[in-house]
Enzyme design. Structure first.
Site, PDB file in Angstrom:
ATOM      1  N   CYS A 168      12.713  47.209  61.146  1.00  0.00           N
ATOM      2  CA  CYS A 168      13.652  48.529  60.966  1.00  0.00           C
ATOM      3  C   CYS A 168      12.969  49.455  62.106  1.00  0.00           C
ATOM      4  CB  CYS A 168      13.981  48.844  59.753  1.00  0.00           C
ATOM      5  SG  CYS A 168      12.501  49.403  58.957  1.00  0.00           S
TER       6      CYS A 168
ATOM      7  N   GLU B  75      17.950  52.431  52.858  1.00  0.00           N
ATOM      8  CA  GLU B  75      17.094  52.166  53.893  1.00  0.00           C
ATOM      9  C   GLU B  75      17.649  51.312  54.903  1.00  0.00           C
ATOM     10  OE1 GLU B  75      14.323  54.015  54.349  1.00  0.00           O
ATOM     11  OE2 GLU B  75      14.118  55.081  52.275  1.00  0.00           O
TER      12      GLU B  75
HETATM   13  P1  NAD Z   1      21.698  42.869  54.903  1.00  0.00           P
HETATM   14  O1  NAD Z   1      22.610  44.051  55.017  1.00  0.00           O
HETATM   15  O2  NAD Z   1      22.449  41.709  55.353  1.00  0.00           O
HETATM   16  O3  NAD Z   1      21.232  42.301  53.497  1.00  0.00           O
HETATM   17  C1  NAD Z   1      20.474  43.116  52.722  1.00  0.00           C
HETATM   18  C2  NAD Z   1      20.580  42.718  51.206  1.00  0.00           C
HETATM   19  O4  NAD Z   1      21.843  43.068  50.942  1.00  0.00           O
HETATM   20  C3  NAD Z   1      20.335  41.394  51.045  1.00  0.00           C
HETATM   21  O5  NAD Z   1      19.749  41.117  49.825  1.00  0.00           O
HETATM   22  C4  NAD Z   1      21.871  40.779  50.671  1.00  0.00           C
HETATM   23  O6  NAD Z   1      22.055  39.466  50.281  1.00  0.00           O
HETATM   24  C5  NAD Z   1      22.416  41.919  50.050  1.00  0.00           C
HETATM   25  N1  NAD Z   1      23.820  41.982  50.366  1.00  0.00           N
HETATM   26  C6  NAD Z   1      24.763  41.850  51.089  1.00  0.00           C
HETATM   27  N2  NAD Z   1      25.929  42.162  50.745  1.00  0.00           N
HETATM   28  C7  NAD Z   1      25.945  42.873  49.601  1.00  0.00           C
HETATM   29  C8  NAD Z   1      26.793  43.579  48.819  1.00  0.00           C
HETATM   30  N3  NAD Z   1      28.026  43.647  49.082  1.00  0.00           N
HETATM   31  N4  NAD Z   1      26.421  44.224  47.827  1.00  0.00           N
HETATM   32  C9  NAD Z   1      25.022  44.258  47.463  1.00  0.00           C
HETATM   33  N5  NAD Z   1      24.279  43.698  48.221  1.00  0.00           N
HETATM   34  C10 NAD Z   1      24.440  42.945  49.260  1.00  0.00           C
HETATM   35  O7  NAD Z   1      20.559  43.048  55.796  1.00  0.00           O
HETATM   36  P2  NAD Z   1      19.686  42.111  56.360  1.00  0.00           P
HETATM   37  O8  NAD Z   1      20.203  41.159  57.378  1.00  0.00           O
HETATM   38  O9  NAD Z   1      18.935  41.284  55.194  1.00  0.00           O
HETATM   39  O10 NAD Z   1      18.195  43.068  56.895  1.00  0.00           O
HETATM   40  C11 NAD Z   1      18.226  43.393  58.324  1.00  0.00           C
HETATM   41  C12 NAD Z   1      18.673  44.789  58.041  1.00  0.00           C
HETATM   42  O11 NAD Z   1      18.051  45.796  57.248  1.00  0.00           O
HETATM   43  C13 NAD Z   1      18.616  45.472  59.595  1.00  0.00           C
HETATM   44  O12 NAD Z   1      19.650  46.315  59.862  1.00  0.00           O
HETATM   45  C14 NAD Z   1      17.297  46.352  59.575  1.00  0.00           C
HETATM   46  O13 NAD Z   1      17.148  47.430  60.149  1.00  0.00           O
HETATM   47  C15 NAD Z   1      17.427  46.809  58.153  1.00  0.00           C
HETATM   48  N6  NAD Z   1      16.269  47.261  57.314  1.00  0.00           N
HETATM   49  C16 NAD Z   1      15.966  48.461  57.122  1.00  0.00           C
HETATM   50  C17 NAD Z   1      14.649  49.056  56.767  1.00  0.00           C
HETATM   51  C18 NAD Z   1      14.504  50.411  56.443  1.00  0.00           C
HETATM   52  O14 NAD Z   1      13.324  50.688  55.777  1.00  0.00           O
HETATM   53  N7  NAD Z   1      15.073  51.249  56.948  1.00  0.00           N
HETATM   54  C19 NAD Z   1      13.632  48.113  56.409  1.00  0.00           C
HETATM   55  C20 NAD Z   1      13.773  46.630  56.734  1.00  0.00           C
HETATM   56  C21 NAD Z   1      15.164  46.329  57.261  1.00  0.00           C
END
Ligand code: NAD
Length: 507
Positions: A265, A231
């Site tokens: 998002c 997502e």
């Molecule tokens: P991010 O990708 O930086 O982090 C998301 C999660 O992934 C965090 O818990 C982080 O610690 C973890 N992570 C980081 N590196 C990783 C790795 N190598 N392996 C596994 N996990 C890892 O995202 P963010 O800044 O926390 O969130 C914002 C983003 O999320 C935006 O792009 C937003 O659009 C998206 N988002 C999407 C939805 C949806 O439902 N489509 C909902 C909310 C947010």
């Protein structure tokens, strides 16, 4: 240790221990041990136990919302309405529909398999790794957890390092309803902890976050291989037609762009307004935005601080680059001079598709308005993007709205609302293109946390099937059967079967 600081004041709020690889593996092992007994419970019993969350939220929901606000800075109204309130709504949906979705279903059996009966069963995948972001740290963790648990799985959650208070809250909430030990585990930490979870003995990863991390998660899952649901981000289009109820479209755009400080998002990130009403729309938006109050949850403001300082820097860069390339800042445009991560709600016009603010996800309190000749141009521009998560169409004519919705390349569309479809637990949620892979919420969500098992029953009237060995003397029978099936000719089909049977007797 993760040091958590308040987005409102910048003051430290606490330190949270990080789970290393060994701790992640231990959490997964505990979840694996707990899962079979949970899956063996009747579905109604699982649902009854999860339903205990309702009484807990009834009693302590406001307290929980305040803790989420402490973590994120978001207004209490939003913490309660967007994060906590969604949970009982989903629980009710699951109670009503999960028994229908997850029970054994009878399936069609084709004519050439006459005499047999077909069924589809859904069984849990096992242990699900849920990795969540910081923008809705509670809801975006708890809803997938509930869907996974309802389907009979155990879960290990890795919440965002930006919002560890919410991570601890989730741990407490599931402990409070006395689920079996190990069924819901929480491991805190940064990307390395998430990466360790992808490598651990889990059966699926449910990931919500950025495209960049989503790619890494998918690659890690491919190496196993295990399935993952992604997502990811969005750059959601709002299309305002000439016949839209203008006042509603203006208020909808402002709420859709600034709710949760634009850190959703499904935030409105590109508003396409047809030429005929453009000036009135822009003026309305400016007035509404200037009336918004920015402040802390205590100040009962509409807009809180940005949750993550790194995102504030992205917002600043997008506005700076857009402005240098000719965009006009109608209101806002910079961080607010007070402690914490506050940014003035910003409206931009004269945006062009080359600008970073148009191409990249901004994820902050910014509303870019784009003038278009007509709806056709709006549809073309809306679709000409790497993202395809959510969109909205604003028109007085529902038929026209539905026709436009069907042409938009995205996972969900609301008509005369910004993202109301997300709040209906019965509708699937997810993106197309770079916005993600897979769907959750609704029946798709429940089924996404299961494997399908095909079952076929033969009541064993005959000693052998006509198509089994020996093959001698059966070719003509198969030819007849195939032609009968292609031509839908029952006489040839019967003849085919009889010849096959004769082949059995002759050999
Ligand atoms: P991010 O990708 O930086 O982090 C998301 C999660 O992934 C965090 O818990 C982080 O610690 C973890 N992570 C980081 N590196 C990783 C790795 N190598 N392996 C596994 N996990 C890892 O995202 P963010 O800044 O926390 O969130 C914002 C983003 O999320 C935006 O792009 C937003 O659009 C998206 N988002 C999407 C939805 C949806 O439902 N489509 C909902 C909310 C947010």
């Amino acid at each position: 240790m993760i040091r958590k600081c308040s987005p409102v004041s910048g003051e430290p709020l606490g330190d949270f221990p990080i789970s290393d690889e060994a701790a992640v593996n231990e959490a997964v092992a505990r979840a694996r041990a707990a899962q079979p007994a949970w899956a063996a419970l009747p579905l109604m019993e699982r649902l009854r136990r999860l339903d205990r969350l309702k009484a807990l939220f009834d009693e302590r929901g406001e307290e929980f919302a305040k803790r989420i606000s402490e973590d994120t800075g978001k207004p209490w109204v939003e913490a309660l309405g967007h994060e906590i309130m969604m949970v009982p709504v989903f629980l009710d949906y699951h109670r009503k529909f999960a028994p229908k979705v997850l029970r054994r279903q009878r399936a069609h059996t084709p004519l050439f398999l006459a005499g047999k009966s077909s069924y589809i069963e859904h069984f849990p995948r096992g242990v699900i790794g849920v990795i969540s972001p910081w923008n809705f740290p509670f809801q975006l963790s708890v809803i997938p957890i509930l869907q996974a648990l309802t389907a009979g799985n155990a879960v290990v959650l890795k919440p965002s390092e930006v919002t560890p208070i919410s991570g601890e809250l989730i741990r407490e909430v599931f402990a409070a309803i006395e689920l079996p030990e190990g069924l819901v585990e929480v491991v805190q930490g940064e990307g390395a902890t998430g990466a360790a979870l992808c490598r651990a003995d889990v059966d699926m990863i449910f990931f919500t976050g950025s495209v960049a991390t989503g790619r890494k998660v998918m690659a890690a899952c491919a190496a196993r291989p295990i399935p993952c649901e992604l997502e990811l981000g969005g750059k959601d289009a709002m299309i305002v037609c000439e016949d839209a109820l203008l006042a509603r479209a203006v208020k909808g755009a402002v709420w859709g762009a600034f709710a949760n400080c634009g850190q959703a998002c499904v935030s409105v990130e590109r508003v396409f307004v047809v030429d005929a009403i453009y000036e009135r729309f822009v003026e309305g938006v400016r007035r509404e935005v200037e009336a918004l109050r920015v402040g802390s949850p205590d100040e009962e403001a509409e807009i809180g601080p940005m949750i993550f300082k790194g995102q504030l820097r992205i917002v600043e860069r997008h506005i700076r680059e857009a402005s240098a390339a000719g965009a006009k800042i109608l209101t806002g445009g910079s961080a607010i001079d007070r402690p914490g991560q506050f940014f003035a709600p910003t409206v931009l016009t004269d945006i062009t598709p080359e600008m970073s603010i148009y191409r990249e996800e901004t994820f902050g309190p910014v509303l870019p308005v784009i003038r278009v000749r007509d709806e056709e141009e709006a549809i073309r521009l809306a679709n000409d993007h790497i993202f395809g998560l959510n969109a909205s169409v604003w028109t007085g004519d529902t038929k026209r709205g539905l026709a436009i919705a069907s042409r938009l390349e995205c996972g969900q569309v609301s008509i005369n609302d910004v993202f109301s479809s997300v709040a209906n637990p019965g509708l699937p949620f997810g993106g197309v293109k770079s916005s993600g892979i897979g769907r959750y919420h609704g029946t798709d969500g429940l089924l996404g946390f299961t494997h399908a098992r095909a079952i076929m029953v033969d009541r064993a009237f005959f000693e052998a099937e006509p198509t089994w060995y020996p093959y001698r003397g059966k070719l003509q029978g198969i030819v007849e059967l195939m032609r009968g099936l292609i031509r839908k000719n029952p006489i040839r089909i019967t003849r085919g079967f009889l010849r096959l049977r004769k082949g059995d007797r002759d050999s």
